[in-house]
Design a protein around this motif. Structure first.
Motif, PDB file in Angstrom:
ATOM      1  N   PRO A 181       4.176   0.957  -7.907  1.00  0.00           N
ATOM      2  CA  PRO A 181       4.704   1.705  -6.772  1.00  0.00           C
ATOM      3  C   PRO A 181       3.589   2.368  -5.962  1.00  0.00           C
ATOM      4  CG  PRO A 181       5.062   2.923  -8.792  1.00  0.00           C
ATOM      5  CD  PRO A 181       4.491   1.591  -9.180  1.00  0.00           C
ATOM      6  N   ALA A 182       3.833   2.457  -4.653  1.00  0.00           N
ATOM      7  CA  ALA A 182       2.878   3.118  -3.763  1.00  0.00           C
ATOM      8  C   ALA A 182       3.632   3.821  -2.652  1.00  0.00           C
ATOM      9  CB  ALA A 182       1.906   2.112  -3.175  1.00  0.00           C
ATOM     10  N   LEU A 183       3.125   4.963  -2.251  1.00  0.00           N
ATOM     11  CA  LEU A 183       3.635   5.649  -1.078  1.00  0.00           C
ATOM     12  C   LEU A 183       3.000   4.986   0.130  1.00  0.00           C
ATOM     13  CD1 LEU A 183       5.146   7.972   0.327  1.00  0.00           C
ATOM     14  CD2 LEU A 183       3.085   9.372  -0.040  1.00  0.00           C
ATOM     15  N   VAL A 184       3.829   4.517   1.045  1.00  0.00           N
ATOM     16  CA  VAL A 184       3.353   3.848   2.249  1.00  0.00           C
ATOM     17  C   VAL A 184       3.649   4.760   3.429  1.00  0.00           C
ATOM     18  CG1 VAL A 184       3.513   1.787   3.693  1.00  0.00           C
ATOM     19  CG2 VAL A 184       3.880   1.604   1.216  1.00  0.00           C
ATOM     20  N   LEU A 185       2.617   5.082   4.204  1.00  0.00           N
ATOM     21  CA  LEU A 185       2.765   5.968   5.353  1.00  0.00           C
ATOM     22  C   LEU A 185       2.347   5.236   6.620  1.00  0.00           C
ATOM     23  CD1 LEU A 185       1.074   9.185   3.918  1.00  0.00           C
ATOM     24  CD2 LEU A 185       3.514   8.636   3.952  1.00  0.00           C
ATOM     25  N   HIS A 186       3.226   5.245   7.609  1.00  0.00           N
ATOM     26  CA  HIS A 186       2.906   4.737   8.940  1.00  0.00           C
ATOM     27  C   HIS A 186       2.733   5.970   9.825  1.00  0.00           C
ATOM     28  CE1 HIS A 186       3.859   0.477   8.163  1.00  0.00           C
ATOM     29  NE2 HIS A 186       4.693   0.994   7.281  1.00  0.00           N
ATOM     30  N   LEU A 187       1.523   6.182  10.312  1.00  0.00           N
ATOM     31  CA  LEU A 187       1.241   7.367  11.111  1.00  0.00           C
ATOM     32  C   LEU A 187       1.792   7.225  12.527  1.00  0.00           C
ATOM     33  CD1 LEU A 187      -2.413   8.116   9.988  1.00  0.00           C
ATOM     34  CD2 LEU A 187      -0.272   9.022   9.071  1.00  0.00           C
ATOM     35  N   ALA A 188       2.188   8.340  13.114  1.00  0.00           N
ATOM     36  CA  ALA A 188       2.721   8.343  14.469  1.00  0.00           C
ATOM     37  C   ALA A 188       1.671   7.871  15.477  1.00  0.00           C
ATOM     38  CB  ALA A 188       3.214   9.737  14.838  1.00  0.00           C
ATOM     39  N   GLY A 225      -0.294   5.461  15.109  1.00  0.00           N
ATOM     40  CA  GLY A 225      -0.471   4.010  14.999  1.00  0.00           C
ATOM     41  C   GLY A 225      -1.535   3.644  13.998  1.00  0.00           C
ATOM     42  N   GLY A 226      -1.931   2.378  14.038  1.00  0.00           N
ATOM     43  CA  GLY A 226      -2.932   1.877  13.107  1.00  0.00           C
ATOM     44  C   GLY A 226      -2.293   1.281  11.866  1.00  0.00           C
ATOM     45  N   GLU A 227      -3.121   0.879  10.945  1.00  0.00           N
ATOM     46  CA  GLU A 227      -2.656   0.281   9.695  1.00  0.00           C
ATOM     47  C   GLU A 227      -1.990   1.346   8.817  1.00  0.00           C
ATOM     48  OE1 GLU A 227      -2.852  -2.999   8.722  1.00  0.00           O
ATOM     49  OE2 GLU A 227      -3.499  -3.334  10.783  1.00  0.00           O
ATOM     50  N   PRO A 228      -0.985   0.936   8.033  1.00  0.00           N
ATOM     51  CA  PRO A 228      -0.358   1.911   7.136  1.00  0.00           C
ATOM     52  C   PRO A 228      -1.325   2.376   6.051  1.00  0.00           C
ATOM     53  CG  PRO A 228       0.533  -0.285   6.758  1.00  0.00           C
ATOM     54  CD  PRO A 228      -0.382  -0.384   7.934  1.00  0.00           C
ATOM     55  N   LEU A 229      -1.122   3.596   5.594  1.00  0.00           N
ATOM     56  CA  LEU A 229      -1.902   4.146   4.489  1.00  0.00           C
ATOM     57  C   LEU A 229      -1.118   3.926   3.206  1.00  0.00           C
ATOM     58  CD1 LEU A 229      -2.859   7.555   6.119  1.00  0.00           C
ATOM     59  CD2 LEU A 229      -4.236   5.471   6.031  1.00  0.00           C
ATOM     60  N   LEU A 230      -1.805   3.491   2.154  1.00  0.00           N
ATOM     61  CA  LEU A 230      -1.177   3.216   0.864  1.00  0.00           C
ATOM     62  C   LEU A 230      -1.771   4.133  -0.195  1.00  0.00           C
ATOM     63  CD1 LEU A 230      -1.498  -0.659   1.016  1.00  0.00           C
ATOM     64  CD2 LEU A 230       0.551   0.660   1.456  1.00  0.00           C
ATOM     65  N   PHE A 231      -0.887   4.801  -0.925  1.00  0.00           N
ATOM     66  CA  PHE A 231      -1.316   5.668  -2.011  1.00  0.00           C
ATOM     67  C   PHE A 231      -0.601   5.235  -3.283  1.00  0.00           C
ATOM     68  CE2 PHE A 231      -1.762   8.193   1.864  1.00  0.00           C
ATOM     69  CZ  PHE A 231      -3.092   8.561   1.765  1.00  0.00           C
ATOM     70  N   PRO A 232      -1.302   4.548  -4.201  1.00  0.00           N
ATOM     71  CA  PRO A 232      -0.681   4.094  -5.446  1.00  0.00           C
ATOM     72  C   PRO A 232      -0.165   5.280  -6.262  1.00  0.00           C
ATOM     73  CG  PRO A 232      -2.814   3.049  -5.136  1.00  0.00           C
ATOM     74  CD  PRO A 232      -2.707   4.131  -4.112  1.00  0.00           C
ATOM     75  N   LEU A 233       1.050   5.140  -6.777  1.00  0.00           N
ATOM     76  CA  LEU A 233       1.694   6.184  -7.571  1.00  0.00           C
ATOM     77  C   LEU A 233       1.920   5.701  -8.995  1.00  0.00           C
ATOM     78  CD1 LEU A 233       4.516   7.084  -5.028  1.00  0.00           C
ATOM     79  CD2 LEU A 233       2.347   8.285  -5.342  1.00  0.00           C
ATOM     80  N   THR A 234       2.112   6.638  -9.898  1.00  0.00           N
ATOM     81  CA  THR A 234       2.534   6.265 -11.248  1.00  0.00           C
ATOM     82  C   THR A 234       4.032   5.966 -11.201  1.00  0.00           C
ATOM     83  OG1 THR A 234       3.085   8.522 -11.896  1.00  0.00           O
ATOM     84  CG2 THR A 234       0.809   7.792 -12.297  1.00  0.00           C
TER      85      THR A 234
END
Length: 80
Positions: free
Chosen positions: A6-13, A15-24
């Motif tokens: 699982p990862a938290l996926v953030l699309h910033l307002a 723009g640009g590529e989404p940010l991915l933060f791997p979660l437990t």
């Protein structure tokens, strides 16, 4: 079958590529549960990542957020 990643996926307002933060696997459900409230209230929330780091996210700058499984082959993000 691959282990879930699982990862938290953030699309910033902005723009640009989404940010991915791997979660437990333990952290993912609680993060996913809080996303609607954080987006509607533009709150700041700290997330503990799989590698043990803590990331603080200001949801006032996030257009879309969701928890996704990075182990899925050939699919990424929201599907319709």
């Amino acid at each position: 079958m691959a282990d879930p990643k699982p990862a938290l996926v953030l699309h910033l307002a902005a723009g640009g590529e989404p940010l991915l933060f791997p979660l437990t696997a333990d952290e993912a459900p609680s993060v996913e549960e809080k996303i609607p409230d954080l987006l509607s209230r533009s709150g700041v929330h700290s997330v503990r990542t799989r590698d043990g780091n803590t990331v603080s996210v200001n949801f006032a700058h996030v257009a879309a957020a969701y928890v996704d499984d990075l182990s899925r082959k050939g699919k990424f993000g929201l599907s319709v």
